[in-house]
Design a protein around this motif. Structure first.
Motif, mmCIF file in Angstrom:
data_model
loop_
_atom_site.group_PDB
_atom_site.id
_atom_site.type_symbol
_atom_site.label_atom_id
_atom_site.label_comp_id
_atom_site.label_asym_id
_atom_site.label_seq_id
_atom_site.Cartn_x
_atom_site.Cartn_y
_atom_site.Cartn_z
ATOM 1 N N ARG A 1 34.251 -87.064 46.364
ATOM 2 C CA ARG A 1 33.601 -86.015 47.134
ATOM 3 C C ARG A 1 34.073 -84.915 48.203
ATOM 4 O O ARG A 1 34.465 -84.124 47.970
ATOM 5 C CB ARG A 1 32.310 -86.629 46.477
ATOM 6 N N ALA B 1 37.506 -83.683 47.407
ATOM 7 C CA ALA B 1 37.048 -82.455 47.046
ATOM 8 C C ALA B 1 36.242 -81.147 47.397
ATOM 9 O O ALA B 1 37.133 -79.849 47.282
ATOM 10 C CB ALA B 1 36.058 -82.359 45.246
ATOM 11 N N ASN B 2 35.685 -81.159 48.222
ATOM 12 C CA ASN B 2 35.107 -80.415 48.805
ATOM 13 C C ASN B 2 36.058 -79.268 49.987
ATOM 14 O O ASN B 2 35.725 -78.297 50.396
ATOM 15 C CB ASN B 2 33.892 -80.696 49.811
ATOM 16 N N SER C 1 47.333 -80.559 37.941
ATOM 17 C CA SER C 1 46.566 -78.863 39.045
ATOM 18 C C SER C 1 47.886 -78.224 38.120
ATOM 19 O O SER C 1 48.735 -78.093 37.727
ATOM 20 C CB SER C 1 47.678 -78.930 40.507
ATOM 21 N N LEU D 1 40.652 -84.572 40.940
ATOM 22 C CA LEU D 1 41.400 -85.106 41.646
ATOM 23 C C LEU D 1 40.397 -85.982 40.318
ATOM 24 O O LEU D 1 39.086 -86.560 40.473
ATOM 25 C CB LEU D 1 40.319 -85.241 42.891
ATOM 26 N N TRP E 1 36.233 -85.418 39.527
ATOM 27 C CA TRP E 1 36.231 -83.806 40.740
ATOM 28 C C TRP E 1 37.092 -83.456 39.876
ATOM 29 O O TRP E 1 38.438 -82.721 40.106
ATOM 30 C CB TRP E 1 36.028 -84.042 41.925
ATOM 31 N N THR E 2 36.621 -81.868 38.913
ATOM 32 C CA THR E 2 37.113 -80.304 38.992
ATOM 33 C C THR E 2 36.781 -79.143 39.585
ATOM 34 O O THR E 2 35.562 -79.058 39.427
ATOM 35 C CB THR E 2 37.442 -79.785 37.568
ATOM 36 N N VAL E 3 38.039 -78.895 40.732
ATOM 37 C CA VAL E 3 38.386 -77.633 40.990
ATOM 38 C C VAL E 3 38.515 -76.275 40.489
ATOM 39 O O VAL E 3 39.819 -76.440 40.583
ATOM 40 C CB VAL E 3 38.300 -78.058 42.629
ATOM 41 N N ILE F 1 33.211 -76.690 41.418
ATOM 42 C CA ILE F 1 33.470 -78.040 41.473
ATOM 43 C C ILE F 1 32.233 -78.349 40.213
ATOM 44 O O ILE F 1 31.350 -78.437 40.564
ATOM 45 C CB ILE F 1 33.344 -78.528 43.025
ATOM 46 N N LYS G 1 31.307 -82.662 38.500
ATOM 47 C CA LYS G 1 31.810 -83.855 39.081
ATOM 48 C C LYS G 1 31.916 -84.379 37.426
ATOM 49 O O LYS G 1 30.724 -84.314 36.956
ATOM 50 C CB LYS G 1 30.776 -84.667 40.243
#
Length: 154
Positions: A44, A47-48, A103, A123, A135-137, A147, A149
């Motif tokens: 988490r 991702a942030n 990516s 990620l 986690w998809t950004v 983001i 999750k």
């Protein structure tokens, strides 16, 4: 006030041993739960941090009026990099146990902050019991990241 002759005070060795066994069982049950929460917190946080760095790369492109490329080294590299405001390459390594599964690399921020076609970075981290936290950004065409999750159970 009466006094009992030969009365015991305190706990016996057997009482102490029973308490230690119960405490050990409680700790053994809690360790996997804590380890899973730590791993989930790592992915988490990564991702942030990626979303923050995407915003920073966008701001650098707009500020310098120059295209900025953010490149990703997918697992096993697990790094991404972009030039800072002075042009020095800033490389970020993901924490242990967190990997870049996929990516769109490089992700190019135009001088107006846009990203032609947008881009996505995924990620992942393995949790206890075969659970996967993903986690998809996603960076949209105007250069703003979001983001999402998901938790994938076996």
């Amino acid at each position: 006030m009466s006094r009992h002759v030969g009365a015991q005070r305190g706990a016996s060795l057997m009482d102490f041993m029973v308490a230690m066994v119960l405490l050990s069982i409680a700790i053994l049950a809690a360790v996997p739960l804590v380890a899973e929460r730590v791993q989930a917190a790592k992915v988490r946080t990564a991702a942030n941090q990626l979303a923050i760095d995407l915003r920073a790369a966008r701001m650098i492109a707009v500020t310098n009026r120059n295209a900025v490329d953010m490149t990703f080294a997918v697992d096993p590299g697990n790094t991404y990099s972009y030039p800072d405001v002075r042009g020095t390459l800033r490389e970020v390594r993901l924490p242990a146990g967190v990997r870049i599964a996929s990516s769109d690399s490089p992700l190019r921020f135009q001088p107006n902050g846009s990203v032609p076609g947008g881009g996505t970075t995924v990620l992942e981290a393995d949790l206890a019991g075969g659970t996967l936290e993903r986690w998809t950004v996603t960076t949209n065409t105007i250069g703003v990241p979001s983001i999402v999750k998901e938790r994938i159970e076996p």
